[in-house]
Design an enzyme around this catalytic site. Structure first.
Site, PDB file in Angstrom:
ATOM      1  N   ASP A 194       4.805  -6.085   9.591  1.00 55.63           N
ATOM      2  CA  ASP A 194       5.899  -5.742  10.507  1.00 55.63           C
ATOM      3  C   ASP A 194       5.895  -6.651  11.727  1.00 55.63           C
ATOM      4  O   ASP A 194       6.954  -7.047  12.223  1.00 55.63           O
ATOM      5  CB  ASP A 194       5.765  -4.281  10.962  1.00 55.63           C
ATOM      6  CG  ASP A 194       6.234  -3.310   9.886  1.00 55.63           C
ATOM      7  OD1 ASP A 194       6.951  -3.736   8.961  1.00 55.63           O
ATOM      8  OD2 ASP A 194       5.874  -2.123   9.973  1.00 55.63           O
ATOM      9  N   ASP A 227       0.466  -3.109  12.297  1.00 54.43           N
ATOM     10  CA  ASP A 227       0.923  -3.506  10.961  1.00 54.43           C
ATOM     11  C   ASP A 227       1.257  -4.998  10.969  1.00 54.43           C
ATOM     12  O   ASP A 227       2.243  -5.420  11.577  1.00 54.43           O
ATOM     13  CB  ASP A 227       2.155  -2.679  10.576  1.00 54.43           C
ATOM     14  CG  ASP A 227       2.550  -2.908   9.129  1.00 54.43           C
ATOM     15  OD1 ASP A 227       2.748  -4.087   8.745  1.00 54.43           O
ATOM     16  OD2 ASP A 227       2.648  -1.932   8.382  1.00 54.43           O
ATOM     17  N   THR A 283      -1.141   7.464  -0.774  1.00 53.32           N
ATOM     18  CA  THR A 283      -2.429   7.335  -1.478  1.00 53.32           C
ATOM     19  C   THR A 283      -3.266   6.178  -0.957  1.00 53.32           C
ATOM     20  O   THR A 283      -4.464   6.091  -1.248  1.00 53.32           O
ATOM     21  CB  THR A 283      -2.182   7.097  -2.972  1.00 53.32           C
ATOM     22  OG1 THR A 283      -1.524   5.828  -3.114  1.00 53.32           O
ATOM     23  CG2 THR A 283      -1.327   8.197  -3.577  1.00 53.32           C
ATOM     24  N   ARG A 319       0.848  -1.190   0.000  1.00 57.33           N
ATOM     25  CA  ARG A 319       0.000   0.000   0.000  1.00 57.33           C
ATOM     26  C   ARG A 319       0.872   1.223   0.000  1.00 57.33           C
ATOM     27  O   ARG A 319       1.703   1.395   0.881  1.00 57.33           O
ATOM     28  CB  ARG A 319      -0.825   0.013   1.295  1.00 57.33           C
ATOM     29  CG  ARG A 319      -2.208  -0.436   1.112  1.00 57.33           C
ATOM     30  CD  ARG A 319      -3.093  -0.192   2.271  1.00 57.33           C
ATOM     31  NE  ARG A 319      -2.536   0.280   3.526  1.00 57.33           N
ATOM     32  CZ  ARG A 319      -3.282   0.667   4.537  1.00 57.33           C
ATOM     33  NH1 ARG A 319      -4.593   0.653   4.426  1.00 57.33           N
ATOM     34  NH2 ARG A 319      -2.751   1.053   5.666  1.00 57.33           N
TER      35      ARG A 319
HETATM   36  C1  PRP Z   1      -1.100  -4.634   4.514  1.00 59.47           C
HETATM   37  C2  PRP Z   1      -1.947  -5.889   4.640  1.00 59.47           C
HETATM   38  C3  PRP Z   1      -2.753  -5.861   3.370  1.00 59.47           C
HETATM   39  C4  PRP Z   1      -2.988  -4.394   3.167  1.00 59.47           C
HETATM   40  C5  PRP Z   1      -4.369  -4.077   3.626  1.00 59.47           C
HETATM   41  O1  PRP Z   1      -0.046  -4.834   3.683  1.00 59.47           O
HETATM   42  O2  PRP Z   1      -1.173  -7.043   4.784  1.00 59.47           O
HETATM   43  O3  PRP Z   1      -2.090  -6.418   2.255  1.00 59.47           O
HETATM   44  O4  PRP Z   1      -2.029  -3.693   3.982  1.00 59.47           O
HETATM   45  O5  PRP Z   1      -4.661  -2.759   3.349  1.00 59.47           O
HETATM   46  P1  PRP Z   1      -5.763  -2.343   2.282  1.00 59.47           P
HETATM   47  O6  PRP Z   1      -6.952  -3.217   2.528  1.00 59.47           O
HETATM   48  O7  PRP Z   1      -6.013  -0.908   2.600  1.00 59.47           O
HETATM   49  O8  PRP Z   1      -5.196  -2.529   0.908  1.00 59.47           O
HETATM   50  P2  PRP Z   1       1.079  -3.713   3.439  1.00 59.47           P
HETATM   51  O9  PRP Z   1       0.723  -2.855   2.280  1.00 59.47           O
HETATM   52  O10 PRP Z   1       1.362  -3.009   4.740  1.00 59.47           O
HETATM   53  O11 PRP Z   1       2.314  -4.557   2.971  1.00 59.47           O
HETATM   54  P3  PRP Z   1       3.146  -5.690   3.774  1.00 59.47           P
HETATM   55  O12 PRP Z   1       2.259  -6.903   3.906  1.00 59.47           O
HETATM   56  O13 PRP Z   1       4.287  -5.930   2.854  1.00 59.47           O
HETATM   57  O14 PRP Z   1       3.550  -5.129   5.101  1.00 59.47           O
HETATM   58  N1  URA Z   2      -2.414  -3.132   7.040  1.00 58.09           N
HETATM   59  C1  URA Z   2      -2.054  -3.579   8.273  1.00 58.09           C
HETATM   60  O1  URA Z   2      -1.094  -4.358   8.407  1.00 58.09           O
HETATM   61  N2  URA Z   2      -2.746  -3.164   9.331  1.00 58.09           N
HETATM   62  C2  URA Z   2      -3.779  -2.317   9.233  1.00 58.09           C
HETATM   63  O2  URA Z   2      -4.397  -1.982  10.254  1.00 58.09           O
HETATM   64  C3  URA Z   2      -4.140  -1.870   7.944  1.00 58.09           C
HETATM   65  C4  URA Z   2      -3.438  -2.290   6.878  1.00 58.09           C
END
Ligand code: PRP
Ligand code: URA
Length: 209
Positions: A203, A200, A108, A104
């Site tokens: 993380d 997160d 944006t 994400r």
């Molecule tokens: C997080 C989560 C989803 C997304 C959800 O991933 O694991 O993939 O955000 O958010 P959304 O519904 O608003 O799209 P992130 O983009 O943080 O990437 P990561 O898994 O690599 O940490």
């Molecule tokens: N992605 C995450 O990992 N946590 C949130 O709360 C939203 C998006």
């Protein structure tokens, strides 16, 4: 409209309470994500088709059920979705695994694709898209669109925590997709994080913050 199933099994809810706790460390967090995925997989596969077969036991012939439906695929959305794969493969070990890399954009909140590798016969498989968090729904909706472009017809989405905004987005863009989650939380905050959520997920699974 696809269904929204919230798994209220006591074991799932107990484990989710540990995930939400900010004091839970990386090792335990990762293990519990996998355990919840395992329990959710058990519940979400209740409707798999079986055929009746006959097996010779050491004593007599037994009529048995054996999985007969379409083959399965698990598609984690990278990174955090990876944490759910092993727990599901424990129960459905012959499923193939495809990967879709999306992050994400922090400004944006739009999903940006950076990796994709799918089994060549993905279009013939029933697919479980897995990602612990369904926030705005942008990542899940984009992943599902992508899978449909690759010929997938039967797609389910499995999350651990969903926000109402994400559920609405997936249901409006993909009304054919059933959503499974362990919790439907209250809302998103200004940064697109689920409230109360668990922070997160990526993380916390990988120890990157
Ligand atoms: C997080 C989560 C989803 C997304 C959800 O991933 O694991 O993939 O955000 O958010 P959304 O519904 O608003 O799209 P992130 O983009 O943080 O990437 P990561 O898994 O690599 O940490
Ligand atoms: N992605 C995450 O990992 N946590 C949130 O709360 C939203 C998006």
């Amino acid at each position: 409209m696809g269904t929204l199933t919230i798994f209220d099994h006591p074991l799932i809810q107990h484990k989710l309470s540990i995930l939400r706790d900010k004091e839970t460390g990386v090792k335990e967090f990762r293990e519990i994500v996998s355990e919840i995925a395992n329990l959710m997989c058990y519940e979400a596969t209740r409707d798999l088709q079986i055929e009746e077969i006959e097996i010779e036991t050491p004593v007599a012939t037994a009529k048995c059920g054996r999985l007969a439906g379409k083959k399965l695929a698990i598609v984690p959305i990278l990174r955090a979705g990876l944490g759910m794969v092993e727990g599901m493969l424990d129960l459905i070990p012959s499923a193939k695994v495809g990967h879709i890399g999306l992050y994400r954009d922090p400004e944006t909140l739009q999903p940006v694709e950076y990796y994709c590798k799918l089994p060549p016969d993905i279009g013939q498989r029933d697919v479980f898209v897995v990602d612990p968090m369904l926030a705005t729904g942008g990542s899940a909706a984009a992943a599902i669109t992508f899978l449909k472009e690759h010929g997938c017809h039967h797609i389910r989405l499995m999350n651990i925590i969903a926000a109402p905004e994400g559920v609405e987005k997936v249901q409006s863009e993909h009304p054919d997709v059933d959503i499974y989650t362990a919790a439907l939380d209250e809302k998103l905050n200004d940064h697109g994080y689920i409230v109360p959520g668990l922070g997160d997920a990526g993380d916390r699974i990988f120890g990157t913050k």
